[in-house]
Design a protein around this motif. Structure first.
Motif, PDB file in Angstrom:
ATOM      1  N   VAL A   1       0.683   4.170  -2.704  1.00  0.00           N
ATOM      2  CA  VAL A   1       0.393   5.569  -2.369  1.00  0.00           C
ATOM      3  C   VAL A   1       1.442   6.489  -2.984  1.00  0.00           C
ATOM      4  O   VAL A   1       1.118   7.540  -3.558  1.00  0.00           O
ATOM      5  CB  VAL A   1       0.327   5.755  -0.836  1.00  0.00           C
ATOM      6  N   THR A   2       2.709   6.104  -2.893  1.00  0.00           N
ATOM      7  CA  THR A   2       3.774   6.901  -3.498  1.00  0.00           C
ATOM      8  C   THR A   2       3.564   7.021  -5.004  1.00  0.00           C
ATOM      9  O   THR A   2       3.688   8.112  -5.583  1.00  0.00           O
ATOM     10  CB  THR A   2       5.153   6.254  -3.215  1.00  0.00           C
ATOM     11  N   ALA A   3       3.209   5.891  -5.652  1.00  0.00           N
ATOM     12  CA  ALA A   3       2.951   5.909  -7.095  1.00  0.00           C
ATOM     13  C   ALA A   3       1.770   6.812  -7.429  1.00  0.00           C
ATOM     14  O   ALA A   3       1.801   7.557  -8.410  1.00  0.00           O
ATOM     15  CB  ALA A   3       2.698   4.484  -7.590  1.00  0.00           C
ATOM     16  N   ALA A   4       0.728   6.767  -6.593  1.00  0.00           N
ATOM     17  CA  ALA A   4      -0.455   7.590  -6.849  1.00  0.00           C
ATOM     18  C   ALA A   4      -0.115   9.073  -6.763  1.00  0.00           C
ATOM     19  O   ALA A   4      -0.533   9.874  -7.611  1.00  0.00           O
ATOM     20  CB  ALA A   4      -1.560   7.229  -5.854  1.00  0.00           C
ATOM     21  N   LYS A   5       0.645   9.443  -5.746  1.00  0.00           N
ATOM     22  CA  LYS A   5       0.999  10.854  -5.575  1.00  0.00           C
ATOM     23  C   LYS A   5       1.821  11.363  -6.761  1.00  0.00           C
ATOM     24  O   LYS A   5       1.702  12.517  -7.163  1.00  0.00           O
ATOM     25  CB  LYS A   5       1.767  11.054  -4.263  1.00  0.00           C
ATOM     26  N   GLN A   6       2.643  10.482  -7.339  1.00  0.00           N
ATOM     27  CA  GLN A   6       3.464  10.878  -8.480  1.00  0.00           C
ATOM     28  C   GLN A   6       2.686  10.868  -9.789  1.00  0.00           C
ATOM     29  O   GLN A   6       3.053  11.551 -10.743  1.00  0.00           O
ATOM     30  CB  GLN A   6       4.665   9.934  -8.609  1.00  0.00           C
ATOM     31  N   SER A   7       1.582  10.101  -9.824  1.00  0.00           N
ATOM     32  CA  SER A   7       0.906   9.847 -11.090  1.00  0.00           C
ATOM     33  C   SER A   7      -0.319  10.712 -11.338  1.00  0.00           C
ATOM     34  O   SER A   7      -0.653  10.999 -12.489  1.00  0.00           O
ATOM     35  CB  SER A   7       0.480   8.374 -11.169  1.00  0.00           C
ATOM     36  N   VAL A   8      -1.033  11.110 -10.262  1.00  0.00           N
ATOM     37  CA  VAL A   8      -2.276  11.846 -10.494  1.00  0.00           C
ATOM     38  C   VAL A   8      -1.966  13.202 -11.108  1.00  0.00           C
ATOM     39  O   VAL A   8      -0.925  13.806 -10.850  1.00  0.00           O
ATOM     40  CB  VAL A   8      -3.088  12.027  -9.198  1.00  0.00           C
ATOM     41  N   ARG A   9      -2.888  13.672 -11.956  1.00  0.00           N
ATOM     42  CA  ARG A   9      -2.716  15.003 -12.525  1.00  0.00           C
ATOM     43  C   ARG A   9      -2.900  16.047 -11.431  1.00  0.00           C
ATOM     44  O   ARG A   9      -3.692  15.845 -10.534  1.00  0.00           O
ATOM     45  CB  ARG A   9      -3.734  15.207 -13.647  1.00  0.00           C
ATOM     46  N   PRO A  10      -2.202  17.169 -11.422  1.00  0.00           N
ATOM     47  CA  PRO A  10      -1.288  17.623 -12.485  1.00  0.00           C
ATOM     48  C   PRO A  10       0.147  17.142 -12.311  1.00  0.00           C
ATOM     49  O   PRO A  10       1.018  17.551 -13.053  1.00  0.00           O
ATOM     50  CB  PRO A  10      -1.351  19.144 -12.329  1.00  0.00           C
ATOM     51  N   PHE A  11       0.393  16.249 -11.342  1.00  0.00           N
ATOM     52  CA  PHE A  11       1.774  15.822 -11.083  1.00  0.00           C
ATOM     53  C   PHE A  11       2.271  14.835 -12.137  1.00  0.00           C
ATOM     54  O   PHE A  11       3.443  14.819 -12.487  1.00  0.00           O
ATOM     55  CB  PHE A  11       1.892  15.189  -9.692  1.00  0.00           C
ATOM     56  N   GLY A  12       1.381  13.985 -12.641  1.00  0.00           N
ATOM     57  CA  GLY A  12       1.799  12.957 -13.591  1.00  0.00           C
ATOM     58  C   GLY A  12       0.785  12.798 -14.705  1.00  0.00           C
ATOM     59  O   GLY A  12      -0.092  13.656 -14.910  1.00  0.00           O
ATOM     60  N   ASP A  13       0.851  11.665 -15.414  1.00  0.00           N
ATOM     61  CA  ASP A  13       0.001  11.460 -16.596  1.00  0.00           C
ATOM     62  C   ASP A  13      -1.301  10.747 -16.267  1.00  0.00           C
ATOM     63  O   ASP A  13      -2.067  10.390 -17.158  1.00  0.00           O
ATOM     64  CB  ASP A  13       0.766  10.680 -17.668  1.00  0.00           C
ATOM     65  N   GLY A  14      -1.565  10.507 -14.973  1.00  0.00           N
ATOM     66  CA  GLY A  14      -2.826   9.876 -14.595  1.00  0.00           C
ATOM     67  C   GLY A  14      -2.811   8.371 -14.639  1.00  0.00           C
ATOM     68  O   GLY A  14      -3.824   7.725 -14.354  1.00  0.00           O
ATOM     69  N   ARG A  15      -1.674   7.785 -14.989  1.00  0.00           N
ATOM     70  CA  ARG A  15      -1.600   6.321 -15.064  1.00  0.00           C
ATOM     71  C   ARG A  15      -0.860   5.790 -13.844  1.00  0.00           C
ATOM     72  O   ARG A  15       0.236   6.234 -13.537  1.00  0.00           O
ATOM     73  CB  ARG A  15      -0.864   5.880 -16.335  1.00  0.00           C
TER      74      ARG A  15
ATOM     75  N   VAL B   1       0.836  -1.202   0.000  1.00  0.00           N
ATOM     76  CA  VAL B   1       0.000   0.000   0.000  1.00  0.00           C
ATOM     77  C   VAL B   1       0.871   1.253   0.000  1.00  0.00           C
ATOM     78  O   VAL B   1       0.590   2.219  -0.728  1.00  0.00           O
ATOM     79  CB  VAL B   1      -0.960  -0.002   1.210  1.00  0.00           C
ATOM     80  N   ASN B   2       1.946   1.268   0.783  1.00  0.00           N
ATOM     81  CA  ASN B   2       2.804   2.458   0.813  1.00  0.00           C
ATOM     82  C   ASN B   2       3.451   2.719  -0.543  1.00  0.00           C
ATOM     83  O   ASN B   2       3.544   3.872  -0.983  1.00  0.00           O
ATOM     84  CB  ASN B   2       3.871   2.322   1.903  1.00  0.00           C
ATOM     85  N   PHE B   3       3.889   1.651  -1.229  1.00  0.00           N
ATOM     86  CA  PHE B   3       4.439   1.840  -2.575  1.00  0.00           C
ATOM     87  C   PHE B   3       3.352   2.377  -3.520  1.00  0.00           C
ATOM     88  O   PHE B   3       3.621   3.233  -4.364  1.00  0.00           O
ATOM     89  CB  PHE B   3       4.997   0.517  -3.120  1.00  0.00           C
TER      90      PHE B   3
END
Length: 342
Positions: free
Chosen positions: A256-270, A252-254
């Motif tokens: 969550v880190t991926a989600a924070k990096q991926s959600v817009r506007p931080f990332g491409d949403g994937r 889950v912690n990995f």
């Protein structure tokens, strides 16, 4: 010694002055409140300590849930400042964002009087709150084992139940094997912690305590576990307390880190994928993941949509999320696309 290496402070419980039946170190808790919330009038600081110590509930499990809510979600206090202006502050008994702002004590030889006088092997105190209990059996006694340690916890629950009102986590060990679990759980739900970094699994049975301590007890990890990875399911008034196993915690912690990096506007949403084996606790991992995402300020309380490919799985997940509402909040089940839009 290992806990000392992790920055904990060892205290001889025999030298700590306290009332025989008391398990909370009020002076420590008050000192934390005073340091963290200096704007509160002194009477409100004392009131905050009383609020955290006094738990409502008809039985031990409900009082434990009452405390866990206050411990992890905080409490609201209203007061007047020196100018007579109404003020409100949200008070936590632990600084989860800054682990070094808290006191972490490893206490042994601490006597507690209840129905009988008992002295648990080790209690971890955070800001004066007895959150972790260790029951350790003698490595050199061939007649003892983990089950004996678990049985001893059951005796403590009967003799000094006040200790377990505040308990987040229980550790049992025979010196070789070491397992973690909830104080209210049967032996079959206790489990070893098999990784220190979340990527490499420690397979050997020797020194399980070392892996458990260095995998879970670094201060930031332990606070994260207490705040986000423990919850109480309410089955028609009967509570079942659950805590994550090591693969759920790291996975889950990995994620969550991926989600924070991926959600817009931080990332491409994937966002990536977690592979699960059958029976590994997918729904609990999903509920914990959801609860953390909903608490992150940068995600602004997102709506989480869960899509599955089977009807029976749909209802099963919905029911599991409802049981985990302590973590996830309100849950809705969409019967149609119109429901889903709403």
């Amino acid at each position: 010694d290992w806990l000392d290496d992790l920055g904990y402070t060892h205290k001889d419980g025999a030298k700590i002055v306290h009332q025989p039946a008391a398990v909370v170190l009020k002076d420590q808790l008050l000192a934390f409140i005073q340091k963290t919330y200096p704007q509160l009038p002194s009477d409100m600081q004392t009131l905050a300590v009383a609020e955290f110590i006094n738990n409502v509930g008809a039985d031990l499990e409900h009082r434990n849930r009452s405390f866990h809510h206050k411990c992890t979600k905080g409490i609201d206090l209203n007061y007047e400042d020196a100018q007579g202006n109404e003020k409100a502050v949200h008070v936590y008994p632990i600084d989860y964002d800054n682990p070094e702002n808290n006191s972490f004590w490893t206490v042994n030889q601490f006597s507690i009087t209840g129905k009988n006088k008992r002295r648990p092997d080790i209690i971890i105190y955070i800001n004066g709150l007895p959150l972790i209990v260790f029951e350790l059996k003698n490595w050199y006694d061939e007649n003892t084992n983990l089950k004996e340690a678990h049985n001893q916890i059951q005796h403590y629950k009967k003799d000094i139940p006040q200790l377990f009102e505040y308990n987040a986590l229980t550790i049992i060990s025979d010196g070789n094997e070491a397992q973690h679990g909830m104080f209210s759980s049967g032996m079959e739900w206790f489990a070893p912690w098999k990784s220190i970094n979340g990527k490499d699994t420690v397979q050997e049975d020797d020194f399980q305590m070392h892996t458990l301590l260095f995998g879970l007890f670094p201060k930031d990890r332990l606070l994260n576990y207490i705040k986000n990875f423990i919850f109480h399911e309410d089955h028609n008034g009967t509570l079942i307390k659950k805590g994550a196993k090591y693969h759920q915690f790291f996975g889950v912690n990995f994620a969550v880190t991926a989600a924070k990096q991926s959600v817009r506007p931080f990332g491409d949403g994937r966002i990536g994928v977690i592979w699960h084996t059958q029976g590994s606790g997918k729904s609990i991992s999903m509920a914990i993941y959801t609860g953390i995402l909903r608490s992150l300020p940068e995600l602004r309380n997102p709506t989480i949509v869960v899509q599955v490919d089977r009807g029976d799985l749909d209802m099963q997940l919905y029911e599991n999320f409802v049981l985990a509402k302590d973590l996830v909040g309100d849950v809705h089940h969409a019967e149609s696309t119109n429901d889903l839009r709403q």
